[in-house]
Write an enzyme that holds these catalytic residues in place. Structure first.
Site, PDB file in Angstrom:
ATOM      1  N   CYS A  88     -78.696 -30.291 -12.069  1.00  0.00           N
ATOM      2  CA  CYS A  88     -79.705 -30.744 -13.032  1.00  0.00           C
ATOM      3  C   CYS A  88     -81.074 -30.925 -12.366  1.00  0.00           C
ATOM      4  O   CYS A  88     -81.678 -29.949 -11.946  1.00  0.00           O
ATOM      5  CB  CYS A  88     -79.201 -32.025 -13.702  1.00  0.00           C
ATOM      6  SG  CYS A  88     -79.878 -32.282 -15.343  1.00  0.00           S
TER       7      CYS A  88
ATOM      8  N   HIS B 161     -72.790 -31.496 -15.564  1.00  0.00           N
ATOM      9  CA  HIS B 161     -72.257 -32.798 -15.168  1.00  0.00           C
ATOM     10  C   HIS B 161     -70.777 -32.789 -15.552  1.00  0.00           C
ATOM     11  O   HIS B 161     -70.227 -31.772 -15.901  1.00  0.00           O
ATOM     12  CB  HIS B 161     -72.971 -33.918 -15.927  1.00  0.00           C
ATOM     13  CG  HIS B 161     -74.437 -33.991 -15.661  1.00  0.00           C
ATOM     14  ND1 HIS B 161     -74.952 -34.635 -14.575  1.00  0.00           N
ATOM     15  CD2 HIS B 161     -75.507 -33.491 -16.333  1.00  0.00           C
ATOM     16  CE1 HIS B 161     -76.274 -34.544 -14.588  1.00  0.00           C
ATOM     17  NE2 HIS B 161     -76.636 -33.850 -15.645  1.00  0.00           N
TER      18      HIS B 161
END
Lengths: 264, 457
Positions: free
Chosen positions: A108, A210
């Site tokens: 990310c 994630h």
């Protein structure tokens, strides 16, 4: 770089695994610890001496012996706080370590910072480390949801899928120096346009996933350890990991005919 | 004056609630609000105008339901009539439904006070419509980033709402939470600060899940001289740019007696409540602070809090088949760490962990990797991972090396049976659940006749 990867065996001790966690206090949004813990335990369970080195602001300790770096995401405030330190104290030792064969997984925000730049909605550009041939622009809305990726066959992973959860507004585009980690079967991935997710170049791995990413994708975790240690690892009992992986695959497959229907 | 439209809105809302209960679709805790607002969008504002005392709002990541219940209890103890949205329906529709339920057939709200727990993101609308006399902000922890977004934005939303408090409305804030401190220090009118001062219950370091680690002004790492819950404690910026505001209502001499009792001293008064855990010290202190704002007598409050009862699904206890069960709700890393610590203080060894990923739980379960499940390793005798995401939970326990974990059992009923079997007679078992897993489990327990329905608690 390829020569360095093949030729250099001086990095680290074959009986140990050193994990360098970049900014564990500030860049640890939502479960990034799961990735570090997975690498750590999977090394330990094979009898390796595993160690996690915290690389907070100002710290460069032991960066020259780190086998795998982990660089997670952060909230905007935290990301702004690490930015100068990243450029000033981490960029050079990190680039050197990667050239010497170390592996990095960036998720990310960390993924975006490894690229050439991040461009805000107002057009302002923040240069990244330029270690990965990707660039990121702010997108019009957040991409949030479960993701299933058909992984790049070149990586030789079994099962040939990755599962995770994305939550990002940046749109990342790959240059010719990076290959996608895979193609999204479910979810939006790098940029909602080209169907790709993540990026790989040599031992540099970037992804939006994630979940945490590595616990449910133990094959990817092992690939990183094997790349870092240049060895084949003995198998572990991964029934629990693969059951959790498969559970996501099955749920997403069942949802498919409904288009983008959300969990209820 | 009651307008015909308002009366119609109230009647339609009440009918919806009655229908919803009669058809056993739940307690009718939200939908009547939708119906009433569709008919009269101003219905909540108008009903609140009937209150003799006024409205009190409770927000924050953890502890809203319990704090609201404690505040309502204080007021009821004085003989006041109180409307609450106690079933945890904390959006504007839930508050409206509660007010509608409290109104008579003439469309008037027959109550003295309204005590509403309010979702953090709903606070601006709730302040606007209820013009509260007090607003509690208990804490701000990371929670469901896929739903709420980042903490930063939420803090700004709350601050904006508090800036628009009406004349005579007071913010009641937890000084020990750095994010709440930042919000309160930026307000035009000084809030009432509350906080804990007892080093004997401090943790040795910030837990991994702590969010507010840095100074909002200079970015330096905050120095904590005490850490109580999550990132709540006594903090200061090393460059003196920011520090915990000095609290006016202070808890000292904290005693934690397992899950049975907490005891604190506030302004020389001994306050006791039959609730467990340091997080409940904060809830009690918040209620006490609201009472202070309203001018309640301290000794009266101390007496009243002795009779406090946990809200549904929060340390709710029942006995079956010779075992004692405790349901504990855990929605985010800080809350989960706290209930793990509480169960440790109570020497708990038998657990079911129900993890769901519905909208109300947060669809991203990554957060379980921020919870210190390592606390269970070597201590627990059985841990049954359950709920929709039982597989993820089992994996988390594996990597925490909780060897007492069983195979994942997504079905809560089967998981409960497995836990009951593994718990010796006379033993304690703990049911740790995310929000919808708690609702599912409770529904199952009601079905089995082990518990009463939630709208009857």
């Amino acid at each position: 770089m390829a020569a360095a990867i093949l030729g250099d065996v001086s990095r680290g001790d074959p009986e140990s695994l050193t994990i360098g966690w970049l900014y564990p206090e500030l860049m640890n949004i939502y479960g990034d610890r799961g990735n570090v813990l997975t690498l750590y335990q999977r090394a330990r369970w094979r009898g390796l001496q595993a160690e996690v080195v915290d690389l907070d602001k100002g710290a460069t300790r032991a960066m020259d012996r780190v086998d795998i770096f982990f660089f997670g995401g952060g909230q905007d405030r935290e990301q702004a706080l690490v930015y100068d330190d990243l450029i000033e104290t981490k960029a050079v030792p990190l680039a050197r370590a990667l050239e010497e064969g170390a592996v990095i997984l960036a998720i990310c925000g960390g993924y975006q910072l490894l690229g050439h730049y991040y461009q805000t909605a107002e057009g302002q550009r923040f240069p990244g480390l330029g270690l990965l041939d990707v660039r990121t622009e702010a997108g019009p809305r957040r991409c949030i949801g479960d993701v299933v990726v058909d992984v790049d066959p070149e990586l030789g992973l079994t099962p040939p899928t990755l599962v995770g959860f994305e939550n990002h507004s940046g749109r990342t585009f790959l240059g010719s120096g990076a290959r996608p980690l895979g193609r999204v079967r479910r979810g939006r991935g790098n940029n909602e346009e080209d169907g790709t997710e993540g990026a790989v170049a040599n031992n540099i791995f970037g992804s939006y996933l994630h979940g945490s990413l590595l616990p449910k994708n133990p094959h990817l975790a092992d690939l990183m350890i094997e790349r870092a240690k240049r060895c084949r690892l003995p198998r572990l009992d991964d029934r629990l990991e693969l059951a959790a992986h498969r559970w996501i695959l099955e749920r997403e497959a069942a949802r498919r005919p409904l288009g983008d229907a959300r969990a209820r | 004056m009651v307008t015909p439209r308002r009366r119609l809105a109230v009647l339609a809302g009440k009918a919806t609630g009655a229908l919803s209960r009669a058809t056993r679709r739940g307690g009718g805790t939200t939908f009547p609000g939708d119906v009433a607002r569709a008919i009269d969008p101003q219905v909540l504002r108008r009903l609140i105008g009937d209150l003799r005392g006024g409205a009190i709002l409770i927000t924050g990541t953890n502890g809203k339901t319990t704090t609201a219940r404690l505040v309502a209890g204080l007021l009821q103890g004085m003989g006041a009539r109180v409307v609450t949205n106690r079933a945890g329906s904390n959006l504007i529709y839930g508050a409206t439904a509660a007010a509608v339920a409290g109104a008579g057939l003439d469309g008037r709200l027959r109550a003295d006070w309204g005590v509403f727990e309010i979702d953090e993101a709903t606070l601006p609308a709730a302040v606007e419509e209820t013009r509260p006399v007090a607003v509690v902000v208990g804490n701000l922890f990371r929670d469901q980033l896929d739903r709420y977004g980042e903490l930063e934005l939420l803090a700004r939303t709350i601050q904006g709402a508090l800036e628009r408090l009406p004349e005579g409305g007071r913010a009641v804030l937890n000084a020990d939470d750095p994010r709440v401190g930042e919000i309160g220090l930026g307000l035009p009118r000084p809030p009432l600060w509350y906080g804990v001062e007892d080093r004997s219950v401090s943790l040795s370091e910030l837990p991994h899940a702590a969010d507010a680690r840095t100074c909002p002004h200079c970015g330096a790492r905050l120095e904590f001289s005490a850490v109580y819950v999550g990132h709540d404690g006594v903090y200061a910026c090393p460059n003196r740019d920011f520090a915990r505001p000095a609290p006016e209502v202070v808890a000292t001499s904290v005693t934690l007696d397992g899950l049975d009792r907490i005891c604190i001293e506030v302004g020389g008064v001994r306050v006791e409540a039959p609730l467990g855990g340091l997080y409940n010290v904060y809830n009690v202190l918040a209620a006490f602070s609201v009472g202070t704002v309203l001018g309640l007598n301290q000794h009266f409050m101390a007496e009243s809090l002795k009779k406090a009862v946990a809200a549904f699904g929060r340390q709710e206890r029942f006995e079956r088949r010779g075992r004692r069960f405790t349901i504990m709700l855990a929605k985010n890393p800080t809350g989960f760490n706290e209930i793990l610590r509480e169960s440790e203080r109570a020497d708990g060894r038998h657990f079911l962990i129900g993890l769901n990923d519905r909208i109300a739980d947060g669809r991203d379960v990554s957060w379980i990797w921020d919870v210190d499940f390592e606390l269970l390793a070597g201590r627990a005798e059985v841990v049954v991972p359950s709920g929709v995401r039982a597989h993820d939970m089992a994996l988390r326990l594996k990597y925490a090396e909780v060897t007492a974990a069983t195979e994942p059992e997504p079905d809560l009923g089967l998981a409960l049976d497995r836990l009951t079997e593994a718990t010796p007679e006379g033993g304690d078992a703990y049911l740790l659940c995310t929000y919808t897993a708690m609702l599912d489990l409770r529904a199952l327990l009601v079905q089995r006749g082990w518990l009463r329905p939630y709208w009857a608690t």
